[in-house]
Design a protein around this motif. Structure first.
Motif, PDB file in Angstrom:
ATOM      1  N   GLY A 277       0.801  -1.215   0.000  1.00 44.87           N
ATOM      2  CA  GLY A 277       0.000   0.000   0.000  1.00 44.87           C
ATOM      3  C   GLY A 277       0.835   1.266   0.000  1.00 44.87           C
ATOM      4  N   GLY A 278       2.004   1.203   0.630  1.00 46.11           N
ATOM      5  CA  GLY A 278       2.874   2.376   0.675  1.00 46.11           C
ATOM      6  C   GLY A 278       3.332   2.794  -0.705  1.00 46.11           C
ATOM      7  N   GLY A 279       3.522   1.829  -1.605  1.00 44.94           N
ATOM      8  CA  GLY A 279       3.939   2.153  -2.966  1.00 44.94           C
ATOM      9  C   GLY A 279       2.884   2.929  -3.711  1.00 44.94           C
ATOM     10  N   ALA A 280       1.624   2.527  -3.559  1.00 40.72           N
ATOM     11  CA  ALA A 280       0.530   3.227  -4.231  1.00 40.72           C
ATOM     12  C   ALA A 280       0.353   4.626  -3.665  1.00 40.72           C
ATOM     13  CB  ALA A 280      -0.765   2.430  -4.088  1.00 40.72           C
ATOM     14  N   LEU A 281       0.480   4.746  -2.335  1.00 40.13           N
ATOM     15  CA  LEU A 281       0.337   6.061  -1.715  1.00 40.13           C
ATOM     16  C   LEU A 281       1.433   7.012  -2.181  1.00 40.13           C
ATOM     17  CD1 LEU A 281      -0.609   4.998   1.930  1.00 40.13           C
ATOM     18  CD2 LEU A 281      -2.101   6.075   0.259  1.00 40.13           C
ATOM     19  N   SER A 282       2.669   6.521  -2.250  1.00 41.29           N
ATOM     20  CA  SER A 282       3.764   7.384  -2.680  1.00 41.29           C
ATOM     21  C   SER A 282       3.699   7.675  -4.178  1.00 41.29           C
ATOM     22  CB  SER A 282       5.119   6.748  -2.335  1.00 41.29           C
ATOM     23  OG  SER A 282       5.280   5.498  -2.988  1.00 41.29           O
ATOM     24  N   ALA A 283       3.048   6.792  -4.947  1.00 43.35           N
ATOM     25  CA  ALA A 283       2.918   7.006  -6.386  1.00 43.35           C
ATOM     26  C   ALA A 283       1.997   8.180  -6.693  1.00 43.35           C
ATOM     27  CB  ALA A 283       2.396   5.743  -7.069  1.00 43.35           C
ATOM     28  N   VAL A 284       1.245   8.623  -5.701  1.00 39.37           N
ATOM     29  CA  VAL A 284       0.372   9.781  -5.887  1.00 39.37           C
ATOM     30  C   VAL A 284       1.191  11.012  -6.268  1.00 39.37           C
ATOM     31  CG1 VAL A 284      -1.207  11.345  -4.668  1.00 39.37           C
ATOM     32  CG2 VAL A 284      -1.395   8.904  -4.345  1.00 39.37           C
ATOM     33  N   SER A 285       2.462  11.013  -5.902  1.00 37.24           N
ATOM     34  CA  SER A 285       3.323  12.152  -6.232  1.00 37.24           C
ATOM     35  C   SER A 285       3.442  12.342  -7.744  1.00 37.24           C
ATOM     36  CB  SER A 285       4.718  11.958  -5.626  1.00 37.24           C
ATOM     37  OG  SER A 285       5.330  10.775  -6.137  1.00 37.24           O
ATOM     38  N   ALA A 286       3.184  11.287  -8.514  1.00 36.48           N
ATOM     39  CA  ALA A 286       3.258  11.395  -9.972  1.00 36.48           C
ATOM     40  C   ALA A 286       2.177  12.318 -10.514  1.00 36.48           C
ATOM     41  CB  ALA A 286       3.132  10.010 -10.613  1.00 36.48           C
ATOM     42  N   THR A 287       1.024  12.349  -9.856  1.00 37.68           N
ATOM     43  CA  THR A 287      -0.087  13.180 -10.326  1.00 37.68           C
ATOM     44  C   THR A 287      -0.072  14.573  -9.709  1.00 37.68           C
ATOM     45  OG1 THR A 287      -1.604  12.525  -8.567  1.00 37.68           O
ATOM     46  CG2 THR A 287      -1.495  11.100 -10.490  1.00 37.68           C
ATOM     47  N   GLU A 288       0.688  14.746  -8.621  1.00 33.93           N
ATOM     48  CA  GLU A 288       0.703  16.012  -7.885  1.00 33.93           C
ATOM     49  C   GLU A 288      -0.719  16.433  -7.515  1.00 33.93           C
ATOM     50  OE1 GLU A 288       2.858  18.897 -10.115  1.00 33.93           O
ATOM     51  OE2 GLU A 288       4.777  17.893  -9.840  1.00 33.93           O
ATOM     52  N   SER A 289      -1.560  15.449  -7.247  1.00 40.75           N
ATOM     53  CA  SER A 289      -2.958  15.683  -6.891  1.00 40.75           C
ATOM     54  C   SER A 289      -3.246  15.029  -5.550  1.00 40.75           C
ATOM     55  CB  SER A 289      -3.891  15.104  -7.961  1.00 40.75           C
ATOM     56  OG  SER A 289      -3.631  15.681  -9.224  1.00 40.75           O
ATOM     57  N   PRO A 290      -4.173  15.578  -4.784  1.00 39.76           N
ATOM     58  CA  PRO A 290      -4.459  15.029  -3.449  1.00 39.76           C
ATOM     59  C   PRO A 290      -5.231  13.721  -3.507  1.00 39.76           C
ATOM     60  CG  PRO A 290      -5.986  16.800  -3.962  1.00 39.76           C
ATOM     61  CD  PRO A 290      -4.997  16.769  -5.091  1.00 39.76           C
ATOM     62  N   ILE A 291      -5.025  12.889  -2.488  1.00 42.10           N
ATOM     63  CA  ILE A 291      -5.835  11.680  -2.324  1.00 42.10           C
ATOM     64  C   ILE A 291      -7.174  12.113  -1.734  1.00 42.10           C
ATOM     65  CG2 ILE A 291      -6.010   9.421  -1.220  1.00 42.10           C
ATOM     66  CD1 ILE A 291      -2.985   9.374  -1.023  1.00 42.10           C
ATOM     67  N   LEU A 292      -8.254  11.735  -2.389  1.00 45.52           N
ATOM     68  CA  LEU A 292      -9.591  12.158  -1.968  1.00 45.52           C
ATOM     69  C   LEU A 292     -10.195  11.165  -0.982  1.00 45.52           C
ATOM     70  CD1 LEU A 292     -11.402  14.564  -2.653  1.00 45.52           C
ATOM     71  CD2 LEU A 292     -12.523  13.151  -4.379  1.00 45.52           C
ATOM     72  N   PHE A 293     -10.121   9.867  -1.323  1.00 46.26           N
ATOM     73  CA  PHE A 293     -10.666   8.804  -0.481  1.00 46.26           C
ATOM     74  C   PHE A 293      -9.726   7.607  -0.531  1.00 46.26           C
ATOM     75  CE2 PHE A 293     -14.505  11.121  -1.783  1.00 46.26           C
ATOM     76  CZ  PHE A 293     -15.194  11.247  -0.588  1.00 46.26           C
ATOM     77  N   THR A 294      -9.890   6.714   0.431  1.00 48.37           N
ATOM     78  CA  THR A 294      -9.243   5.403   0.384  1.00 48.37           C
ATOM     79  C   THR A 294     -10.320   4.339   0.538  1.00 48.37           C
ATOM     80  OG1 THR A 294      -8.813   5.452   2.777  1.00 48.37           O
ATOM     81  CG2 THR A 294      -7.040   6.208   1.316  1.00 48.37           C
ATOM     82  N   GLY A 295     -10.203   3.278  -0.248  1.00 51.03           N
ATOM     83  CA  GLY A 295     -11.148   2.167  -0.169  1.00 51.03           C
ATOM     84  C   GLY A 295     -10.516   0.999   0.559  1.00 51.03           C
ATOM     85  N   SER A 296     -11.260   0.413   1.484  1.00 50.80           N
ATOM     86  CA  SER A 296     -10.682  -0.678   2.281  1.00 50.80           C
ATOM     87  C   SER A 296     -11.698  -1.781   2.543  1.00 50.80           C
ATOM     88  CB  SER A 296     -10.157  -0.126   3.615  1.00 50.80           C
ATOM     89  OG  SER A 296     -11.185   0.553   4.307  1.00 50.80           O
ATOM     90  N   GLY A 297     -12.545  -2.074   1.570  1.00 51.78           N
ATOM     91  CA  GLY A 297     -13.541  -3.126   1.737  1.00 51.78           C
ATOM     92  C   GLY A 297     -14.450  -3.200   0.530  1.00 51.78           C
ATOM     93  N   GLU A 298     -15.408  -4.113   0.574  1.00 50.84           N
ATOM     94  CA  GLU A 298     -16.288  -4.331  -0.565  1.00 50.84           C
ATOM     95  C   GLU A 298     -17.655  -3.686  -0.408  1.00 50.84           C
ATOM     96  OE1 GLU A 298     -16.523  -8.528  -1.052  1.00 50.84           O
ATOM     97  OE2 GLU A 298     -14.432  -8.761  -1.696  1.00 50.84           O
ATOM     98  N   HIS A 299     -17.994  -3.227   0.804  1.00 56.67           N
ATOM     99  CA  HIS A 299     -19.308  -2.649   1.040  1.00 56.67           C
ATOM    100  C   HIS A 299     -19.339  -1.187   0.599  1.00 56.67           C
ATOM    101  CE1 HIS A 299     -19.029  -6.052   3.941  1.00 56.67           C
ATOM    102  NE2 HIS A 299     -20.252  -6.279   3.493  1.00 56.67           N
ATOM    103  N   PHE A 300     -20.544  -0.690   0.367  1.00 52.89           N
ATOM    104  CA  PHE A 300     -20.703   0.679  -0.116  1.00 52.89           C
ATOM    105  C   PHE A 300     -20.204   1.712   0.880  1.00 52.89           C
ATOM    106  CE2 PHE A 300     -24.432  -1.050  -2.766  1.00 52.89           C
ATOM    107  CZ  PHE A 300     -23.603  -1.252  -3.865  1.00 52.89           C
ATOM    108  N   ASP A 301     -20.182   1.367   2.159  1.00 50.46           N
ATOM    109  CA  ASP A 301     -19.728   2.308   3.187  1.00 50.46           C
ATOM    110  C   ASP A 301     -18.215   2.280   3.391  1.00 50.46           C
ATOM    111  OD1 ASP A 301     -22.311   3.178   3.695  1.00 50.46           O
ATOM    112  OD2 ASP A 301     -22.674   1.633   5.215  1.00 50.46           O
ATOM    113  N   ASP A 302     -17.528   1.378   2.708  1.00 48.39           N
ATOM    114  CA  ASP A 302     -16.081   1.222   2.914  1.00 48.39           C
ATOM    115  C   ASP A 302     -15.285   2.199   2.054  1.00 48.39           C
ATOM    116  OD1 ASP A 302     -16.480  -0.828   4.728  1.00 48.39           O
ATOM    117  OD2 ASP A 302     -16.446  -2.381   3.186  1.00 48.39           O
ATOM    118  N   LEU A 303     -15.605   3.471   2.213  1.00 45.61           N
ATOM    119  CA  LEU A 303     -14.874   4.534   1.515  1.00 45.61           C
ATOM    120  C   LEU A 303     -14.643   5.648   2.522  1.00 45.61           C
ATOM    121  CD1 LEU A 303     -13.856   5.270  -1.400  1.00 45.61           C
ATOM    122  CD2 LEU A 303     -15.914   6.693  -1.592  1.00 45.61           C
TER     123      LEU A 303
END
Length: 376
Positions: A277-303
């Motif tokens: 997960g750390g790789g994906a989070l640090s890869a955000v630097s490529a877009t220079e855009s903020p992370i809006l949400f993180t998903g951590s499950g399959e249910h509709f509330d898992d955002l």
């Protein structure tokens, strides 16, 4: 807990530093060892090596003046007998603060604050990403998030490439009771996207979400199609959905998407406990855009809304007071209704319906485990 293993290693390392600081024997060598452990933990979580080394150098530069070097101490025996110096007493907190600041900076690159949703006006949101990143499911979560907060939400399926894409979006929209637009007969996704967006703008919907086909940077035809869709619907915000399981490999893809359609925000999916997960989070630097949400499950509330400071705070075991206060504020409801409830309870009136309403509000805050993770 997202990235629980990384958080555990960082907490253990800072605990060692605190122990050495209390004994008054933190030297440059001990600080180097502590920073090496932090560096190793971040690299093992697949954070970009270049970013990790930059973080290490920045932390060391911030605390260098507080280091009690052995060579200098040996010149004055009287100083050695005084125990921990004043700078030593503050060294642990200073290093801790520096680590937090650098991690927050790593997760919030650039000066881009992201798009702010406008209540009462149409907000066209275009979703893009790789195949299998969980884009369609994330769109349903995104729609659910805003619908539960009183926004008029609608979905448009412009994915004509993947078999069953429209059926999946249709099923999710039906479960959420959200209007949707798509076509089994029209093969041009640009036409579908444009017609759907225009229809929902005409009907005064506030959040109009456009789903597109998953694509890879080497699929030039699909990238051109994505650019045509973007030009046709003129989105207020383009959201890149990134898969945390791909780690650093997603960096080049994120850069390609950003260059093609000017990504405004990022949502990182499948973060629940994955080691990369750390790789994906640090890869955000490529877009220079903020992370809006993180998903951590399959249910509709898992955002979960993403705040870099809160994320790092929970990662290091400091809790998330901000998130806890927002969750409590969100269930407060109408102030007048709360006053009426207090007055009724003061008179000894408390019905099963009133109790049910209170239980509903508590349940809307999320699971007990989630709330416990916010507490320091």
């Amino acid at each position: 807990m997202v990235l629980a293993e990384l958080g555990g290693k960082l907490r253990d390392t800072l605990r060692k530093l605190h122990s050495s600081s209390q004994q008054g024997n933190v030297t440059s060598q001990i600080l180097d060892d502590i920073l090496s452990e932090i560096t190793r933990a971040l690299i093992e979580s697949d954070v970009n090596v270049k970013l990790v080394m930059q973080l290490r150098d920045n932390v060391k530069e911030k605390v260098q003046d507080l280091i009690q070097d052995d060579d200098n101490d040996n010149d004055d025996d009287n100083d050695n007998n005084k125990g921990p110096s004043r700078s030593q007493a503050h060294l642990s907190k200073t290093v801790q603060r520096a680590v937090v600041d650098e991690l927050v900076g790593l997760l919030s690159p650039g000066q881009n604050k992201g798009y702010t949703m406008r209540k009462g006006k149409s907000n066209v949101i275009l979703f893009v990403g790789l195949q299998g990143a969980g884009k369609t499911t994330t769109i349903a979560k995104f729609a659910n998030y805003y619908q539960r907060r009183g926004w008029k939400t609608a979905m448009v399926c412009a994915d004509t490439f993947r078999a069953g894409a429209f059926d999946q979006l249709k099923q999710n929209a039906t479960k959420l009771r959200v209007p949707f637009y798509g076509s089994y007969s029209e093969a041009d996704p640009v036409i579908i996207a444009e017609d759907g967006v225009n229809q929902f703008i005409k009907d005064r919907y506030e959040v109009i979400i456009v789903d597109t086909s998953g694509r890879h940077k080497q699929e030039s035809a699909l990238f051109e199609e994505m650019q045509e869709i973007s030009a046709a619907v003129q989105p207020h915000n383009t959201i890149l959905v990134m898969d945390a399981t791909q780690g650093q490999a997603v960096y080049d893809q994120a850069l390609a998407f950003h260059n093609a359609v000017s990504v405004g925000s990022v949502i990182v999916t499948k973060l629940d406990g994955h080691a990369k997960g750390g790789g994906a989070l640090s890869a955000v630097s490529a877009t220079e855009s903020p992370i809006l949400f993180t998903g951590s499950g399959e249910h509709f509330d898992d955002l979960d809304p993403f705040h870099a400071q809160s994320f790092v705070s929970k990662l290091l075991g400091f809790g998330d007071v901000r998130g806890l206060m927002e969750a409590m504020k969100g269930v407060g409801g109408d102030a007048k209704a709360q006053e009426e409830l207090v007055e009724k309870m003061a008179k000894g009136e408390f019905t099963l319906r009133m109790m049910y309403t209170q239980f509903e509000k508590v349940m809307s805050m999320g699971s007990l485990g989630k709330l416990a993770g916010m507490m320091p």
